[in-house]
Write a protein that holds these residues in place. Sequence first.
Motif, short mmCIF file in Angstrom:
data_model
loop_
_atom_site.label_atom_id
_atom_site.label_comp_id
_atom_site.label_asym_id
_atom_site.label_seq_id
_atom_site.Cartn_x
_atom_site.Cartn_y
_atom_site.Cartn_z
N PHE A 14 8.60 4.25 -0.30
CA PHE A 14 8.19 4.46 1.10
C PHE A 14 6.67 4.55 1.10
CE2 PHE A 14 7.52 6.99 4.98
CZ PHE A 14 8.29 6.27 5.88
N THR A 15 6.01 3.51 1.62
CA THR A 15 4.56 3.40 1.43
C THR A 15 3.72 3.26 2.69
OG1 THR A 15 4.72 0.99 1.17
CG2 THR A 15 4.89 2.35 -0.84
N PRO A 16 4.21 3.58 3.89
CA PRO A 16 3.35 3.44 5.07
C PRO A 16 2.07 4.25 4.92
CG PRO A 16 5.62 3.83 5.73
CD PRO A 16 5.57 4.06 4.26
N GLY A 17 0.94 3.66 5.34
CA GLY A 17 -0.33 4.36 5.29
C GLY A 17 -0.97 4.40 3.92
N THR A 18 -0.46 3.59 2.97
CA THR A 18 -1.03 3.58 1.62
C THR A 18 -1.24 2.15 1.14
OG1 THR A 18 1.11 3.59 0.48
CG2 THR A 18 0.16 5.74 1.04
N ASP A 19 -2.08 2.02 0.12
CA ASP A 19 -2.25 0.77 -0.61
C ASP A 19 -1.99 1.04 -2.09
OD1 ASP A 19 -2.94 -1.01 1.45
OD2 ASP A 19 -5.03 -0.37 1.42
N PHE A 20 -1.58 0.02 -2.81
CA PHE A 20 -1.37 0.18 -4.25
C PHE A 20 -2.63 -0.23 -4.98
CE2 PHE A 20 0.12 -1.31 -8.44
CZ PHE A 20 0.68 -0.13 -8.90
N ASP A 21 -3.19 0.68 -5.76
CA ASP A 21 -4.37 0.41 -6.57
C ASP A 21 -3.90 -0.11 -7.91
OD1 ASP A 21 -6.63 0.62 -8.32
OD2 ASP A 21 -7.57 2.01 -6.90
N GLY A 22 -4.00 -1.43 -8.11
CA GLY A 22 -3.51 -2.04 -9.33
C GLY A 22 -4.29 -1.64 -10.56
N MET A 23 -5.54 -1.25 -10.38
CA MET A 23 -6.36 -0.87 -11.54
C MET A 23 -5.91 0.46 -12.13
SD MET A 23 -10.52 -0.72 -11.74
CE MET A 23 -10.61 -2.46 -11.29
N TYR A 24 -5.49 1.38 -11.25
CA TYR A 24 -5.08 2.71 -11.72
C TYR A 24 -3.58 2.95 -11.53
CZ TYR A 24 -10.07 3.65 -11.81
OH TYR A 24 -11.41 3.60 -12.09
N HIS A 25 -2.85 1.95 -11.03
CA HIS A 25 -1.40 2.01 -10.87
C HIS A 25 -0.97 3.21 -10.05
CE1 HIS A 25 -1.60 -1.01 -13.97
NE2 HIS A 25 -2.16 -0.16 -14.81
N VAL A 26 -1.65 3.43 -8.93
CA VAL A 26 -1.34 4.57 -8.09
C VAL A 26 -1.45 4.16 -6.63
CG1 VAL A 26 -3.74 5.40 -8.03
CG2 VAL A 26 -1.87 7.02 -7.68
N TYR A 27 -0.62 4.74 -5.78
CA TYR A 27 -0.72 4.50 -4.34
C TYR A 27 -1.78 5.43 -3.76
CZ TYR A 27 3.48 1.66 -4.56
OH TYR A 27 4.38 0.66 -4.86
N VAL A 28 -2.68 4.88 -2.95
CA VAL A 28 -3.77 5.67 -2.37
C VAL A 28 -3.66 5.62 -0.84
CG1 VAL A 28 -5.31 5.29 -4.32
CG2 VAL A 28 -5.34 3.68 -2.42
N ALA A 29 -4.03 6.73 -0.22
CA ALA A 29 -3.91 6.83 1.24
C ALA A 29 -5.06 6.09 1.93
CB ALA A 29 -3.92 8.29 1.66
N ARG A 30 -4.71 5.30 2.90
CA ARG A 30 -5.70 4.68 3.77
C ARG A 30 -5.35 4.92 5.24
NH1 ARG A 30 -2.85 0.97 6.19
NH2 ARG A 30 -1.36 -0.29 5.02
N MET A 31 -4.13 5.41 5.48
CA MET A 31 -3.62 5.62 6.82
C MET A 31 -3.76 4.34 7.66
SD MET A 31 -2.08 8.34 6.77
CE MET A 31 -1.67 8.42 8.51
N THR A 32 -4.46 4.42 8.80
CA THR A 32 -4.59 3.23 9.65
C THR A 32 -5.93 2.54 9.47
OG1 THR A 32 -5.28 4.74 11.42
CG2 THR A 32 -2.99 4.06 11.41
N SER A 33 -6.68 2.94 8.43
CA SER A 33 -7.96 2.28 8.13
C SER A 33 -7.73 1.03 7.31
CB SER A 33 -8.87 3.24 7.35
OG SER A 33 -9.26 4.33 8.14
N GLN A 34 -8.80 0.27 7.14
CA GLN A 34 -8.68 -0.97 6.38
C GLN A 34 -8.42 -0.69 4.91
OE1 GLN A 34 -12.19 -3.46 6.16
NE2 GLN A 34 -10.96 -5.32 6.04
N GLU A 35 -9.03 0.37 4.37
CA GLU A 35 -8.84 0.71 2.97
C GLU A 35 -9.12 2.20 2.76
OE1 GLU A 35 -12.59 -0.23 0.42
OE2 GLU A 35 -12.20 -2.01 1.65
N ALA A 36 -8.79 2.68 1.57
CA ALA A 36 -8.87 4.11 1.27
C ALA A 36 -10.30 4.64 1.37
CB ALA A 36 -8.30 4.37 -0.12
N ASN A 37 -11.28 3.87 0.90
CA ASN A 37 -12.66 4.32 0.93
C ASN A 37 -13.15 4.54 2.37
OD1 ASN A 37 -13.14 4.39 -1.87
ND2 ASN A 37 -13.50 2.19 -1.91
N ILE A 38 -12.76 3.63 3.26
CA ILE A 38 -13.15 3.76 4.66
C ILE A 38 -12.48 4.97 5.28
CG2 ILE A 38 -13.17 2.61 6.90
CD1 ILE A 38 -14.97 1.30 4.82
N TYR A 39 -11.22 5.15 4.98
CA TYR A 39 -10.47 6.32 5.48
C TYR A 39 -11.18 7.62 5.10
CZ TYR A 39 -6.88 9.99 5.05
OH TYR A 39 -6.19 11.17 5.10
N ALA A 40 -11.53 7.76 3.84
CA ALA A 40 -12.18 8.99 3.37
C ALA A 40 -13.57 9.15 3.98
CB ALA A 40 -12.26 8.98 1.85
#
Length: 469
Positions: A166-192
Amino acid sequence: MIAQSTEPRLVAGWRTLLHGRDRHEVVTLALVVAVVVSSFLGQYVVTIAGYNVRVEQVVPLLLVGWLTTCSQSRADFLRALTHPVVLVFGAFVAWNVVATLMFSPSLGKSASILVWLIIDLLLLAGIISLGTRAVWAENTGIRWVVPWGLAGFAAFIVANVTHGGFTPGTDFDGMYHVYVARMTSQEANIYASILVLWTLLLVAREGRNRIWMIAAAIAVPLGVIGSQTRTAVFCLVAGLIVYQAYQLVRAYRSRRQSTGLWFGPVVLIVGIVVAYGAATFLPAFGENAEKAEQAAASSSAEDSPTEPSGKLGDIDFQGGNIGFRIEVAKAAAEDMHGANLWLGNGTNTFSLRHDQPGSPGVPGHIIMLPVQILYDVGIVGLLLLLGLVVTVLRYVPWQRRPIAYAVVVAFAAAATMTSMFWFSVTWIVIASLIRPLTDEDERADPDGDSAVSQHGDRSTTAFPVPRGL
């Protein structure tokens, strides 16, 4: 006997909010709120006349259209177009057009960003034209940080606990093999980064919204952990240091008490420490989980890997995301020489000349603002951007200058790793910084000067000129 109102509480709340406002005021308020909300929705696009455009690009045009078509606000909007900040930004946009016409191998590719910049310019002028009512935008952004931070952390936990089930609001970071939160932003860095900018503006209220400040001190660090964004933590702490140092110097010079200035920064630092402490009790995710399993399976202490630090602790300049950015900068440097170093290569043209490092066939993109600006519009464009920063700081009311410097430092640090220059939140925050002071601002400032802050101003009839430190 006192009569009790039977009106539903929600209806009564809206009646209080709208009391005394005419139709134009109500529609303007609704559009300002919609603009700020849309700035949190960078992930979403709509199709208009066959073109895909972002929601945050469409809604500002509705606000600008309303302000220009209504006689009550048209004069203020036209005057806002002559505000020094708008003029300098307009010069920067104009230079992007010039550099693109001279050097871009594809005007269509460049046009998408040029149109976006023009929308940003109109949005900036539109919010400036509201005068003290620009505080509506600030209030809306500040109110979003708590639910958005908590929702991001929840999305991060659920996505990783379910291993991607269940991954709504997240992206998969292939480099670190972890799902990161981005919510409704384009990417996690922008969200933070958005969380950080609005939280700093909340800190500037110096304890006037203490309950919300405490809530943000819990929610924002959790949201940053969910995003797994290292830069955001540094940006927030750096901004707090700049803000507090500026305020302490000012308090010392004016011989006034500085007790109230500590509330926001202190509760945020405590929140960051507590959140990171609590994060150590979370189960291992992604790369951490794989390393932990390897360590558990190894019977030899010599062969056991060291304790994994994860994405938040990765500061490797040779690999990882930081190393990737260095490779992109090296590729960009290949085209920055001679006339192109001074005049640029054209807006949004790096992808036309380079692939992503390590990904043949994938168009490259520069996500570091200084490199991006230097590549697109050269030293001339970079100087115009620096001129914009100086102009913004000059036209911020002097009472709000500490938080303005804090926001500039935080934004610069964030944009060096992931640029959000084009996004509407950047221009909403700038307009919020340079807005005239409201009655509430003046009551909270013991050294307030009504002549400087333009007490009661509702429009752009005069541009504030800051004084002192």
